[in-house]
Design an enzyme around this catalytic site. Sequence first.
Site, mmCIF file in Angstrom:
data_model
loop_
_atom_site.group_PDB
_atom_site.id
_atom_site.type_symbol
_atom_site.label_atom_id
_atom_site.label_comp_id
_atom_site.label_asym_id
_atom_site.label_seq_id
_atom_site.Cartn_x
_atom_site.Cartn_y
_atom_site.Cartn_z
ATOM 1 N N THR A 55 0.458 -1.052 -0.145
ATOM 2 C CA THR A 55 -0.080 -0.098 -0.433
ATOM 3 C C THR A 55 1.030 0.945 -0.032
ATOM 4 O O THR A 55 1.844 1.862 0.836
ATOM 5 C CB THR A 55 -0.716 0.196 1.550
ATOM 6 O OG1 THR A 55 -1.821 -1.517 1.174
ATOM 7 C CG2 THR A 55 -1.797 1.651 1.098
ATOM 8 N N LYS A 89 -7.819 1.658 -3.659
ATOM 9 C CA LYS A 89 -7.073 0.731 -1.825
ATOM 10 C C LYS A 89 -7.290 2.321 -0.359
ATOM 11 O O LYS A 89 -8.484 2.525 0.261
ATOM 12 C CB LYS A 89 -6.144 0.813 -1.747
ATOM 13 C CG LYS A 89 -5.427 0.906 -0.679
ATOM 14 C CD LYS A 89 -5.499 -0.867 -0.095
ATOM 15 C CE LYS A 89 -5.623 -0.877 1.400
ATOM 16 N NZ LYS A 89 -5.524 -1.943 1.692
ATOM 17 N N LYS A 95 -1.787 4.864 8.635
ATOM 18 C CA LYS A 95 -1.157 4.792 7.553
ATOM 19 C C LYS A 95 -1.817 5.463 5.701
ATOM 20 O O LYS A 95 -1.845 6.027 5.274
ATOM 21 C CB LYS A 95 -0.364 4.303 7.650
ATOM 22 C CG LYS A 95 0.789 3.958 6.282
ATOM 23 C CD LYS A 95 1.271 2.255 5.881
ATOM 24 C CE LYS A 95 1.581 2.138 4.474
ATOM 25 N NZ LYS A 95 1.720 1.016 3.522
HETATM 26 P P1 NAD Z 1 6.550 -6.194 7.447
HETATM 27 O O1 NAD Z 1 7.206 -4.408 7.557
HETATM 28 O O2 NAD Z 1 5.215 -6.818 7.927
HETATM 29 O O3 NAD Z 1 6.886 -6.513 5.634
HETATM 30 C C1 NAD Z 1 7.481 -6.084 4.771
HETATM 31 C C2 NAD Z 1 9.080 -6.425 4.497
HETATM 32 O O4 NAD Z 1 9.761 -5.593 2.924
HETATM 33 C C3 NAD Z 1 9.928 -6.391 6.073
HETATM 34 O O5 NAD Z 1 10.122 -7.886 6.192
HETATM 35 C C4 NAD Z 1 11.108 -5.257 5.696
HETATM 36 O O6 NAD Z 1 12.701 -6.554 5.658
HETATM 37 C C5 NAD Z 1 10.948 -5.830 4.158
HETATM 38 N N1 NAD Z 1 11.745 -4.620 3.031
HETATM 39 C C6 NAD Z 1 11.795 -3.843 3.623
HETATM 40 N N2 NAD Z 1 12.742 -3.112 2.246
HETATM 41 C C7 NAD Z 1 13.289 -3.871 1.279
HETATM 42 C C8 NAD Z 1 14.133 -4.233 0.520
HETATM 43 N N3 NAD Z 1 14.705 -2.769 -0.073
HETATM 44 N N4 NAD Z 1 14.796 -5.650 0.186
HETATM 45 C C9 NAD Z 1 13.965 -6.436 0.460
HETATM 46 N N5 NAD Z 1 12.909 -6.360 1.669
HETATM 47 C C10 NAD Z 1 12.865 -5.360 2.022
HETATM 48 O O7 NAD Z 1 4.910 -5.434 6.171
HETATM 49 P P2 NAD Z 1 3.477 -5.913 5.966
HETATM 50 O O8 NAD Z 1 2.393 -6.118 7.298
HETATM 51 O O9 NAD Z 1 3.514 -7.260 5.468
HETATM 52 O O10 NAD Z 1 2.710 -5.224 4.660
HETATM 53 C C11 NAD Z 1 3.726 -4.684 3.266
HETATM 54 C C12 NAD Z 1 2.775 -4.077 2.786
HETATM 55 O O11 NAD Z 1 0.794 -4.174 2.766
HETATM 56 C C13 NAD Z 1 2.669 -2.501 3.659
HETATM 57 O O12 NAD Z 1 2.540 -1.753 2.666
HETATM 58 C C14 NAD Z 1 1.077 -2.512 4.407
HETATM 59 O O13 NAD Z 1 0.406 -1.356 3.849
HETATM 60 C C15 NAD Z 1 0.052 -3.249 3.531
HETATM 61 N N6 NAD Z 1 -0.848 -4.383 4.014
HETATM 62 C C16 NAD Z 1 -0.828 -4.134 4.706
HETATM 63 C C17 NAD Z 1 -1.992 -5.378 5.162
HETATM 64 C C18 NAD Z 1 -1.664 -6.194 6.808
HETATM 65 O O14 NAD Z 1 -2.643 -6.200 7.703
HETATM 66 N N7 NAD Z 1 -0.117 -6.289 7.626
HETATM 67 C C19 NAD Z 1 -2.977 -5.612 5.030
HETATM 68 C C20 NAD Z 1 -3.622 -4.160 3.844
HETATM 69 C C21 NAD Z 1 -2.155 -3.948 3.007
#
Ligand code: NAD
Length: 296
Positions: free
Chosen positions: A93, A168, A243
């Site tokens: 997102t 979204k 966010k």
């Molecule tokens: P998260 O922080 O658990 O996962 C993101 C991952 O990206 C981390 O593990 C981080 O180490 C990795 N990362 C960052 N920079 C990187 C790079 N340069 N190379 C490789 N890996 C890298 O977050 P999440 O909960 O998995 O959410 C991911 C996305 O999905 C976000 O944008 C969030 O807003 C969206 N989202 C999350 C949810 C939820 O319920 N968690 C629901 C809908 C949308």
Amino acid sequence: MAKIAFIGLGNMGGPMAANLVKAGHAVSGYDLVPALREEAAKAGVAVVSGAASAVEGADVIVTMLPAGKHVVSVWRDVAPVAHKGALIIDSSTIDVDSARAAHEIARQVGLLSVDAPVSGGTGGAKAATLTFMCGGTDAAFAAARPVLEKMGKKIVHCGDGGAGQAAKICNNMILGATMIATAEAFVLAEKLGLSHQALFDVASTSSGQSWSLTSYCPVPGPVATSPANNDYRPGFAAALMLKDLLLSQQAAAAAGAATPMGAAAAQIYALFNASGRAGDDFSGVINFLRGAARTG
Ligand code: NAD
């Protein structure tokens, strides 16, 4: 089956990559965090030492990262390495401007690209029941659909590049505002001596009805599955709601749209989170509206 590179193996990306493996795809993956790489390897992902190595020979690249700056940076690194005609999908997102910048990076090197943010949370990521809101050309969407179907159950083409992110944040702006309005109504009902169940029974079949009320009721009781029955855990964290609301306000300012309810919702969630409740489900905002200090 396709060769898929998956970058970002966190709370969402980890289970999504695992579902692609289960569907029979050859998945190579990378995350900055070693423990997440190990977990992904246990799920059958071929873990590599960097994002660029993951995309070598890949037909499809998926990114699931925290914010726009991460997506643009990773796409800049991997796009030149990917083979011409490959498909790149971002399911994070992020802000609409970064999403459009990412599409441009892909276009310049001849990749098909789709922004495909999700709703459904970590439960949906594990169960492969996510909703994907997609932006991109018809050709890119047609290529993305069979891959997304292995991770979700509803795949919607919303328009050109950036339209998925636009859908979204508009949806989540409605969600944030309706949750606060619903919670306020329950707090007022309490002050007026009206029971939670009575308000639910009337509003859920009247003009006050919304998803925030009927699927995610912010008080315990009326909806058995809502996080209110579990002390507002787990669920969709208030930090993530803030966010998304801030992204909606950033987009509104850039587009010149007046969104006073969205702005108020963002301010209320900022205060709620600052009170130490950022990890609570977003429906826990009702406790903040009651003015109750919670110590748990
Ligand atoms: P998260 O922080 O658990 O996962 C993101 C991952 O990206 C981390 O593990 C981080 O180490 C990795 N990362 C960052 N920079 C990187 C790079 N340069 N190379 C490789 N890996 C890298 O977050 P999440 O909960 O998995 O959410 C991911 C996305 O999905 C976000 O944008 C969030 O807003 C969206 N989202 C999350 C949810 C939820 O319920 N968690 C629901 C809908 C949308």
